[in-house]
Design a protein around this motif. Structure first.
Motif, mmCIF file in Angstrom:
data_model
loop_
_atom_site.group_PDB
_atom_site.id
_atom_site.type_symbol
_atom_site.label_atom_id
_atom_site.label_comp_id
_atom_site.label_asym_id
_atom_site.label_seq_id
_atom_site.Cartn_x
_atom_site.Cartn_y
_atom_site.Cartn_z
ATOM 1 N N ALA A 26 -38.505 27.026 13.965
ATOM 2 C CA ALA A 26 -38.526 28.486 13.770
ATOM 3 C C ALA A 26 -39.964 28.976 13.610
ATOM 4 C CB ALA A 26 -37.683 28.867 12.561
ATOM 5 N N ALA A 27 -40.776 28.232 12.873
ATOM 6 C CA ALA A 27 -42.178 28.603 12.694
ATOM 7 C C ALA A 27 -42.906 28.608 14.036
ATOM 8 C CB ALA A 27 -42.868 27.644 11.723
ATOM 9 N N GLY A 28 -42.509 27.696 14.913
ATOM 10 C CA GLY A 28 -43.151 27.602 16.218
ATOM 11 C C GLY A 28 -42.801 28.734 17.166
ATOM 12 N N VAL A 29 -41.658 29.366 16.969
ATOM 13 C CA VAL A 29 -41.247 30.432 17.900
ATOM 14 C C VAL A 29 -41.301 31.828 17.295
ATOM 15 C CG1 VAL A 29 -39.841 28.892 19.333
ATOM 16 C CG2 VAL A 29 -38.766 30.111 17.431
ATOM 17 N N ALA A 30 -41.441 31.939 15.972
ATOM 18 C CA ALA A 30 -41.527 33.260 15.339
ATOM 19 C C ALA A 30 -42.854 33.921 15.726
ATOM 20 C CB ALA A 30 -41.429 33.128 13.816
ATOM 21 N N THR A 31 -42.859 35.239 15.762
ATOM 22 C CA THR A 31 -44.083 35.960 16.116
ATOM 23 C C THR A 31 -44.803 36.518 14.895
ATOM 24 O OG1 THR A 31 -42.821 37.990 16.506
ATOM 25 C CG2 THR A 31 -43.239 36.570 18.420
ATOM 26 N N ASP A 32 -44.093 36.858 13.834
ATOM 27 C CA ASP A 32 -44.707 37.414 12.635
ATOM 28 C C ASP A 32 -45.444 36.309 11.879
ATOM 29 O OD1 ASP A 32 -44.594 37.943 9.577
ATOM 30 O OD2 ASP A 32 -44.286 39.930 10.482
ATOM 31 N N PRO A 33 -46.752 36.473 11.614
ATOM 32 C CA PRO A 33 -47.526 35.417 10.950
ATOM 33 C C PRO A 33 -46.997 35.057 9.554
ATOM 34 C CG PRO A 33 -48.992 37.132 11.801
ATOM 35 C CD PRO A 33 -47.589 37.623 11.992
ATOM 36 N N GLN A 34 -46.515 36.040 8.796
ATOM 37 C CA GLN A 34 -45.989 35.736 7.466
ATOM 38 C C GLN A 34 -44.663 34.995 7.556
ATOM 39 O OE1 GLN A 34 -46.313 39.743 5.824
ATOM 40 N NE2 GLN A 34 -47.922 38.984 4.460
ATOM 41 N N LEU A 35 -43.867 35.320 8.553
ATOM 42 C CA LEU A 35 -42.617 34.610 8.781
ATOM 43 C C LEU A 35 -42.907 33.165 9.176
ATOM 44 C CD1 LEU A 35 -39.625 35.297 8.626
ATOM 45 C CD2 LEU A 35 -39.720 35.952 11.036
ATOM 46 N N PHE A 39 -41.636 29.912 7.090
ATOM 47 C CA PHE A 39 -40.862 28.845 7.730
ATOM 48 C C PHE A 39 -41.582 27.501 7.604
ATOM 49 C CE2 PHE A 39 -38.756 32.011 10.896
ATOM 50 C CZ PHE A 39 -37.825 32.362 9.941
ATOM 51 N N THR A 40 -42.888 27.496 7.754
ATOM 52 C CA THR A 40 -43.659 26.257 7.616
ATOM 53 C C THR A 40 -43.546 25.708 6.198
ATOM 54 O OG1 THR A 40 -45.196 26.907 9.362
ATOM 55 C CG2 THR A 40 -45.970 25.241 7.803
ATOM 56 N N ASP A 41 -43.680 26.596 5.199
ATOM 57 C CA ASP A 41 -43.538 26.167 3.799
ATOM 58 C C ASP A 41 -42.155 25.573 3.537
ATOM 59 O OD1 ASP A 41 -46.112 27.037 3.262
ATOM 60 O OD2 ASP A 41 -45.469 28.895 2.255
ATOM 61 N N VAL A 73 -29.855 19.542 16.690
ATOM 62 C CA VAL A 73 -30.584 19.564 17.960
ATOM 63 C C VAL A 73 -30.080 20.714 18.826
ATOM 64 C CG1 VAL A 73 -30.991 18.313 20.118
ATOM 65 C CG2 VAL A 73 -31.160 17.111 17.929
ATOM 66 N N LEU A 74 -28.779 20.874 18.908
ATOM 67 C CA LEU A 74 -28.216 21.972 19.694
ATOM 68 C C LEU A 74 -28.614 23.327 19.111
ATOM 69 C CD1 LEU A 74 -24.654 20.533 20.407
ATOM 70 C CD2 LEU A 74 -26.591 20.682 21.989
ATOM 71 N N HIS A 75 -28.649 23.400 17.801
ATOM 72 C CA HIS A 75 -29.059 24.636 17.126
ATOM 73 C C HIS A 75 -30.500 24.986 17.500
ATOM 74 C CE1 HIS A 75 -28.408 27.673 14.047
ATOM 75 N NE2 HIS A 75 -29.573 27.364 13.515
ATOM 76 N N ARG A 76 -31.398 23.986 17.527
ATOM 77 C CA ARG A 76 -32.798 24.228 17.895
ATOM 78 C C ARG A 76 -32.917 24.641 19.357
ATOM 79 N NH1 ARG A 76 -33.213 20.040 14.436
ATOM 80 N NH2 ARG A 76 -33.464 18.442 16.010
ATOM 81 N N VAL A 77 -32.108 24.059 20.231
ATOM 82 C CA VAL A 77 -32.122 24.473 21.642
ATOM 83 C C VAL A 77 -31.715 25.939 21.750
ATOM 84 C CG1 VAL A 77 -30.983 24.142 23.879
ATOM 85 C CG2 VAL A 77 -31.789 22.158 22.584
ATOM 86 N N TRP A 78 -30.746 26.343 20.967
ATOM 87 C CA TRP A 78 -30.304 27.739 20.961
ATOM 88 C C TRP A 78 -31.424 28.651 20.464
ATOM 89 C CZ3 TRP A 78 -27.788 30.979 23.406
ATOM 90 C CH2 TRP A 78 -27.287 32.159 22.867
ATOM 91 N N PHE A 79 -32.153 28.222 19.419
ATOM 92 C CA PHE A 79 -33.336 28.950 18.938
ATOM 93 C C PHE A 79 -34.287 29.215 20.095
ATOM 94 C CE2 PHE A 79 -33.203 27.362 14.466
ATOM 95 C CZ PHE A 79 -33.869 28.374 13.803
ATOM 96 N N GLU A 80 -34.626 28.120 20.779
ATOM 97 C CA GLU A 80 -35.610 28.195 21.849
ATOM 98 C C GLU A 80 -35.140 29.110 22.964
ATOM 99 O OE1 GLU A 80 -37.634 24.903 24.593
ATOM 100 O OE2 GLU A 80 -37.779 24.561 22.436
ATOM 101 N N LEU A 87 -35.456 37.525 22.366
ATOM 102 C CA LEU A 87 -34.624 38.153 21.349
ATOM 103 C C LEU A 87 -35.366 38.345 20.033
ATOM 104 C CD1 LEU A 87 -31.164 36.529 22.086
ATOM 105 C CD2 LEU A 87 -31.993 38.777 22.762
ATOM 106 N N GLY A 88 -36.529 37.718 19.865
ATOM 107 C CA GLY A 88 -37.416 38.022 18.762
ATOM 108 C C GLY A 88 -37.065 37.412 17.414
ATOM 109 N N ASP A 89 -37.866 37.862 16.428
ATOM 110 C CA ASP A 89 -37.767 37.306 15.085
ATOM 111 C C ASP A 89 -36.417 37.575 14.432
ATOM 112 O OD1 ASP A 89 -40.309 36.295 15.348
ATOM 113 O OD2 ASP A 89 -41.260 37.758 14.024
ATOM 114 N N GLN A 90 -35.794 38.709 14.731
ATOM 115 C CA GLN A 90 -34.485 39.010 14.152
ATOM 116 C C GLN A 90 -33.471 37.936 14.554
ATOM 117 O OE1 GLN A 90 -33.872 41.428 11.957
ATOM 118 N NE2 GLN A 90 -31.771 40.733 11.703
ATOM 119 N N SER A 91 -33.508 37.550 15.791
ATOM 120 C CA SER A 91 -32.612 36.508 16.281
ATOM 121 C C SER A 91 -32.918 35.160 15.621
ATOM 122 C CB SER A 91 -32.747 36.400 17.799
ATOM 123 O OG SER A 91 -31.913 35.400 18.289
ATOM 124 N N ILE A 92 -34.196 34.883 15.418
ATOM 125 C CA ILE A 92 -34.591 33.644 14.751
ATOM 126 C C ILE A 92 -34.070 33.647 13.312
ATOM 127 C CG2 ILE A 92 -36.569 32.302 13.930
ATOM 128 C CD1 ILE A 92 -38.033 33.412 16.488
#
Length: 152
Positions: A26-35, A39-41, A73-80, A87-92
């Motif tokens: 999620a941290a890798g695909v989110a666009t908002d720096p604070q998000l 996610f990284t934390d 794994v399937l959940h992460r593929v869906w994220f990607e 679909l953006g951060d809301q979808s993430i």
């Protein structure tokens, strides 16, 4: 009871591994720096939780191994896929919250079991953090919190 406890630990280690990799993704695909930072934390925290549980498993005579579940794994593929089609951060946030629902249930299941007191304390502490993360992500998803808001 020892085998049941070890099985429970293995399940929670798997849950932590799924959370660690899910949050990292999620941290890798989110666009908002604070998000991304949140996610990284959370990914790092789940890695610490998993290690703490593996240590407890070893103390009880087992060596739990975890590489991530097929559903994760399937959940992460869906994220990607959602990120790729824009679909953006809301979808993430929706996807992360779904993962947190599963983690919350796994911790609730563990706490409803017979556990040695010292292990119960560890799992209760971790469960409280998982619940707090779940509620924060849900609130961000629902617009009641913003990335960077202090987690209650």
């Amino acid at each position: 009871m020892a085998d049941e406890t070890l099985d429970l630990l293995k399940d929670l280690v798997q849950t932590c591994k799924d959370g660690e990799t899910g949050y990292a993704h999620a941290a890798g695909v989110a666009t908002d720096p604070q998000l991304k930072a949140y996610f990284t934390d959370q990914s790092l925290e789940r890695a610490r939780f998993g290690q703490e549980l593996r240590t407890e498993g070893e103390r009880l005579g087992d060596k739990p191994e975890a590489s991530g579940s097929v559903s994760a794994v399937l959940h992460r593929v869906w994220f990607e896929t959602k990120a790729t089609i824009g679909l953006g951060d809301q979808s993430i946030l929706n996807s992360v919250e779904q993962g947190e629902d599963r983690a919350k249930k796994d911790y609730e299941k563990a706490l409803s079991s017979q556990l040695p007191n010292d292990l119960r304390e560890i799992i209760q502490r971790q469960a409280a953090s998982v619940l707090k993360a779940h509620d924060y992500v849900r609130d961000m998803r629902d617009g009641m919190a913003q990335p960077g808001d202090k987690v209650a």
